[in-house]
Design a protein around this motif. Structure first.
Motif, PDB file in Angstrom:
ATOM      1  N   THR A  48       0.829  -1.207   0.000  1.00  0.00           N
ATOM      2  CA  THR A  48       0.000   0.000   0.000  1.00  0.00           C
ATOM      3  C   THR A  48       0.861   1.254   0.000  1.00  0.00           C
ATOM      4  OG1 THR A  48      -1.736  -1.166   1.220  1.00  0.00           O
ATOM      5  CG2 THR A  48      -1.820   1.233   1.229  1.00  0.00           C
ATOM      6  N   GLY A  49       1.946   1.212   0.804  1.00  0.00           N
ATOM      7  CA  GLY A  49       2.843   2.366   0.888  1.00  0.00           C
ATOM      8  C   GLY A  49       3.577   2.663  -0.406  1.00  0.00           C
ATOM      9  N   ILE A  50       3.699   1.675  -1.282  1.00  0.00           N
ATOM     10  CA  ILE A  50       4.314   1.890  -2.592  1.00  0.00           C
ATOM     11  C   ILE A  50       3.253   2.248  -3.638  1.00  0.00           C
ATOM     12  CG2 ILE A  50       5.538   0.741  -4.483  1.00  0.00           C
ATOM     13  CD1 ILE A  50       7.014  -0.898  -2.321  1.00  0.00           C
ATOM     14  N   ALA A  51       2.140   1.534  -3.609  1.00  0.00           N
ATOM     15  CA  ALA A  51       1.125   1.710  -4.653  1.00  0.00           C
ATOM     16  C   ALA A  51       0.451   3.077  -4.582  1.00  0.00           C
ATOM     17  CB  ALA A  51       0.077   0.600  -4.547  1.00  0.00           C
ATOM     18  N   ILE A  52       0.178   3.576  -3.380  1.00  0.00           N
ATOM     19  CA  ILE A  52      -0.540   4.849  -3.277  1.00  0.00           C
ATOM     20  C   ILE A  52       0.328   6.034  -3.713  1.00  0.00           C
ATOM     21  CG2 ILE A  52      -1.589   6.470  -1.642  1.00  0.00           C
ATOM     22  CD1 ILE A  52      -2.873   4.083  -0.273  1.00  0.00           C
ATOM     23  N   PRO A  53       1.596   6.174  -3.241  1.00  0.00           N
ATOM     24  CA  PRO A  53       2.426   7.253  -3.789  1.00  0.00           C
ATOM     25  C   PRO A  53       2.606   7.143  -5.311  1.00  0.00           C
ATOM     26  CG  PRO A  53       3.413   6.414  -1.783  1.00  0.00           C
ATOM     27  CD  PRO A  53       2.286   5.485  -2.137  1.00  0.00           C
ATOM     28  N   TRP A  54       2.737   5.922  -5.819  1.00  0.00           N
ATOM     29  CA  TRP A  54       2.869   5.739  -7.276  1.00  0.00           C
ATOM     30  C   TRP A  54       1.602   6.222  -7.981  1.00  0.00           C
ATOM     31  CZ3 TRP A  54       7.246   3.896  -9.707  1.00  0.00           C
ATOM     32  CH2 TRP A  54       7.146   3.739 -11.095  1.00  0.00           C
ATOM     33  N   LEU A  55       0.448   5.891  -7.412  1.00  0.00           N
ATOM     34  CA  LEU A  55      -0.826   6.319  -7.986  1.00  0.00           C
ATOM     35  C   LEU A  55      -0.920   7.845  -8.026  1.00  0.00           C
ATOM     36  CD1 LEU A  55      -3.769   5.644  -8.903  1.00  0.00           C
ATOM     37  CD2 LEU A  55      -4.388   5.656  -6.475  1.00  0.00           C
ATOM     38  N   VAL A  56      -0.519   8.489  -6.936  1.00  0.00           N
ATOM     39  CA  VAL A  56      -0.603   9.947  -6.870  1.00  0.00           C
ATOM     40  C   VAL A  56       0.399  10.597  -7.823  1.00  0.00           C
ATOM     41  CG1 VAL A  56      -0.284  11.952  -5.359  1.00  0.00           C
ATOM     42  CG2 VAL A  56      -1.474   9.920  -4.511  1.00  0.00           C
TER      43      VAL A  56
ATOM     44  N   ILE B  41      -8.965  -6.668  10.077  1.00  0.00           N
ATOM     45  CA  ILE B  41     -10.206  -6.670   9.292  1.00  0.00           C
ATOM     46  C   ILE B  41     -10.548  -5.250   8.840  1.00  0.00           C
ATOM     47  CG2 ILE B  41     -12.704  -7.017   9.420  1.00  0.00           C
ATOM     48  CD1 ILE B  41     -12.155  -9.413  11.261  1.00  0.00           C
ATOM     49  N   LEU B  42     -10.484  -4.295   9.751  1.00  0.00           N
ATOM     50  CA  LEU B  42     -10.829  -2.914   9.409  1.00  0.00           C
ATOM     51  C   LEU B  42      -9.826  -2.315   8.416  1.00  0.00           C
ATOM     52  CD1 LEU B  42     -11.945  -1.607  12.916  1.00  0.00           C
ATOM     53  CD2 LEU B  42     -13.385  -2.297  10.986  1.00  0.00           C
ATOM     54  N   SER B  43      -8.539  -2.668   8.540  1.00  0.00           N
ATOM     55  CA  SER B  43      -7.549  -2.195   7.576  1.00  0.00           C
ATOM     56  C   SER B  43      -7.854  -2.725   6.178  1.00  0.00           C
ATOM     57  CB  SER B  43      -6.141  -2.629   8.004  1.00  0.00           C
ATOM     58  OG  SER B  43      -5.743  -1.977   9.192  1.00  0.00           O
ATOM     59  N   ALA B  44      -8.228  -4.003   6.105  1.00  0.00           N
ATOM     60  CA  ALA B  44      -8.563  -4.595   4.807  1.00  0.00           C
ATOM     61  C   ALA B  44      -9.749  -3.879   4.165  1.00  0.00           C
ATOM     62  CB  ALA B  44      -8.882  -6.082   4.983  1.00  0.00           C
ATOM     63  N   LEU B  45     -10.762  -3.570   4.950  1.00  0.00           N
ATOM     64  CA  LEU B  45     -11.941  -2.898   4.403  1.00  0.00           C
ATOM     65  C   LEU B  45     -11.615  -1.489   3.927  1.00  0.00           C
ATOM     66  CD1 LEU B  45     -14.655  -4.037   6.988  1.00  0.00           C
ATOM     67  CD2 LEU B  45     -14.218  -4.959   4.687  1.00  0.00           C
ATOM     68  N   ALA B  46     -10.770  -0.780   4.672  1.00  0.00           N
ATOM     69  CA  ALA B  46     -10.395   0.582   4.282  1.00  0.00           C
ATOM     70  C   ALA B  46      -9.622   0.582   2.970  1.00  0.00           C
ATOM     71  CB  ALA B  46      -9.569   1.234   5.390  1.00  0.00           C
ATOM     72  N   VAL B  47      -8.703  -0.377   2.796  1.00  0.00           N
ATOM     73  CA  VAL B  47      -7.933  -0.445   1.555  1.00  0.00           C
ATOM     74  C   VAL B  47      -8.830  -0.875   0.392  1.00  0.00           C
ATOM     75  CG1 VAL B  47      -6.031  -1.615   0.376  1.00  0.00           C
ATOM     76  CG2 VAL B  47      -5.759  -0.878   2.744  1.00  0.00           C
ATOM     77  N   ALA B  48      -9.737  -1.825   0.636  1.00  0.00           N
ATOM     78  CA  ALA B  48     -10.634  -2.295  -0.428  1.00  0.00           C
ATOM     79  C   ALA B  48     -11.511  -1.161  -0.963  1.00  0.00           C
ATOM     80  CB  ALA B  48     -11.508  -3.435   0.092  1.00  0.00           C
ATOM     81  N   ALA B  49     -11.801  -0.183  -0.111  1.00  0.00           N
ATOM     82  CA  ALA B  49     -12.643   0.936  -0.549  1.00  0.00           C
ATOM     83  C   ALA B  49     -11.988   1.734  -1.674  1.00  0.00           C
ATOM     84  CB  ALA B  49     -12.945   1.855   0.632  1.00  0.00           C
ATOM     85  N   LEU B  50     -10.650   1.774  -1.741  1.00  0.00           N
ATOM     86  CA  LEU B  50      -9.963   2.552  -2.779  1.00  0.00           C
ATOM     87  C   LEU B  50     -10.256   2.037  -4.187  1.00  0.00           C
ATOM     88  CD1 LEU B  50      -6.605   3.176  -0.907  1.00  0.00           C
ATOM     89  CD2 LEU B  50      -7.999   4.978  -1.931  1.00  0.00           C
ATOM     90  N   PRO B  51      -9.981   0.767  -4.518  1.00  0.00           N
ATOM     91  CA  PRO B  51     -10.301   0.308  -5.877  1.00  0.00           C
ATOM     92  C   PRO B  51     -11.797   0.255  -6.155  1.00  0.00           C
ATOM     93  CG  PRO B  51      -9.488  -1.515  -4.528  1.00  0.00           C
ATOM     94  CD  PRO B  51      -9.241  -0.265  -3.755  1.00  0.00           C
TER      95      PRO B  51
END
Length: 412
Positions: free
Chosen positions: A21-29, A75-85
């Motif tokens: 996540t720490g790599i994919a999000i900065p790359w996305l931005v 569980i909550l971390s997984a749901l928060a990340v899933a919300a992005l895609p």
């Protein structure tokens, strides 16, 4: 032994998920805006809530139980990340929405990390494994998570794009939940009789009144201030030359060095004094990072820094576990972790601004100098860190809980 393997495996999966996540999000931005400064601000959006949730989540760990909170947090971390895609494919993502979701995901990561660290003495006692070894193995598994993450991130970004890469992290978080649920025994909950905020304050006051614990927290804060931006600097450099592979290679070598260093330290930890290992680790790490700007192959330097830095976290973790009463363990770990993490947003934001007007070379020199400064402070503040007996938490002569706090685990 199954409990140790399960906890450390869950740690590795969760760390890998966060690293991707720490790599994919900065790359996305960077892909959508072309602004390193904005990418730095997005990383800061993750680190700020992480620091606060780690501080306030410590009291929840002691109230609800370490195992339960570890599962809920993943569980909550997984749901928060899933919300992005999901949102990207429906209503679309903008920078503000990404920042909100990144901050929300980080809100759950802090208590989860602290809960897993607080579980280490429990599973070490349950499996009759030396605590130093469990902490070193934990670092090795975290290193393995970071080893897998850059390669997977680069591969999936190239094949499917940064947004779809986030689904990998969702699977890793749920894998961590499954491992913890099936292998880690239930721990004894220590219900705090005080009001919630008084419970939080009790943990922080305990840290601040213990010179060694206070010194460990402030040293970690200083180190994180300078080290937290390293992925942003490497990402900006890799993207500027159009080479995701460089980012993956360097981050992989960091992890390889860390795994080797942690395994070696786990084997020799009880035979060597902690203070020299800690100070030399900081000095060598600082010098190695400064040399990133010298033209020496970065992969070689990254491996060296990984080996040197590997004992730092296990030494700090055992120190905290030895000198903390069991009923306060979650709060103390949360307090010390938050002291370190609060410096992250500052360092990342300033580095992002620095990259707008200067190259990565200057950033590497400043980060290395920060490690040397942390070594100097540690030499002054952490003089009394060798194993001692008769402490409120762990009796280091036996790597077991003291008689005043020993309580059994109950298996599910």
């Amino acid at each position: 032994m199954i409990a140790v393997i399960g906890l450390l495996g869950a740690t590795g999966l969760s760390v890998a998920g966060n690293a991707i996540t720490g790599i994919a999000i900065p790359w996305l931005v960077l892909e959508r805006t072309g602004s390193p400064g904005l990418a730095g601000l997005l990383a800061a959006a993750a680190l700020g809530p992480l620091a606060l949730s780690t501080l306030f989540g410590g009291a929840l760990i002691d109230r609800w139980g370490r195992r339960r909170l570890s599962i809920v947090a993943d569980i909550l971390s997984a749901l928060a990340v899933a919300a992005l895609p999901i949102l990207d494919s429906t209503i679309g993502l903008n920078t503000a929405l990404i920042a909100v979701l990144v901050a929300l995901g980080a809100l759950f990561d802090g208590p989860g990390m602290a809960a897993r660290e607080a579980l280490r003495p429990d599973v070490a006692r349950h499996a009759n494994v030396p605590l130093e070894r469990v902490n070193a193995w934990g670092e090795a598994l975290e290193g393995l998570g970071n080893l897998v993450a850059p390669g997977l991130a680069a591969l999936f970004i190239a094949i499917a794009g940064a947004t779809n890469t986030l689904w990998v992290t969702v699977g890793m978080f749920f894998g961590a939940v499954l491992l913890t649920r099936l292998t880690v025994p239930r721990d004894v909950r220590h219900e705090a009789p005080d009001h919630y905020f008084r419970s939080v304050a009790e943990g922080f006051k305990f840290v601040w009144r213990q010179p060694v614990l206070r010194g460990a927290g402030l040293a970690a804060m200083l180190l994180i201030l300078f080290i937290a931006p390293i992925s942003i600097v490497l990402t900006a450099q890799a993207q500027s030359i159009g080479s995701p592979g460089l980012l993956g290679l360097v981050m992989t070598m960091f992890a390889v060095g860390g795994i080797v260093g942690a395994i070696v330290y786990g084997a020799i930890a009880t035979k060597h004094r902690r203070r020299p290992v800690l100070l030399w680790g900081l000095v060598i790490s600082g010098a190695g990072i400064m040399l990133f700007a010298s033209g020496i192959p970065m992969a070689v330097l990254a491996a060296l820094v990984g080996v040197a830095a590997a004992p730092i976290n296990p030494i700090t973790a055992v120190l905290i576990q030895e000198r903390t009463p069991e009923r306060l363990r979650g709060r103390v770990i949360g307090s010390i972790s938050s002291l370190a993490l609060v410096a992250g947003p500052i360092g990342v934001s300033l580095t992002g601004v620095l990259l707008e007007g200067a190259g990565a070379g200057l950033a590497f020199i400043l980060m290395g100098a920060g490690c040397l400064l942390a070594a100097l402070y540690s030499a002054v503040a952490l003089k009394d860190i060798e194993p001692r007996t008769g402490l409120p938490g762990i009796d280091s002569s036996t790597n077991d809980e003291s008689r005043t706090t020993k309580e059994p685990l109950t298996s599910k």
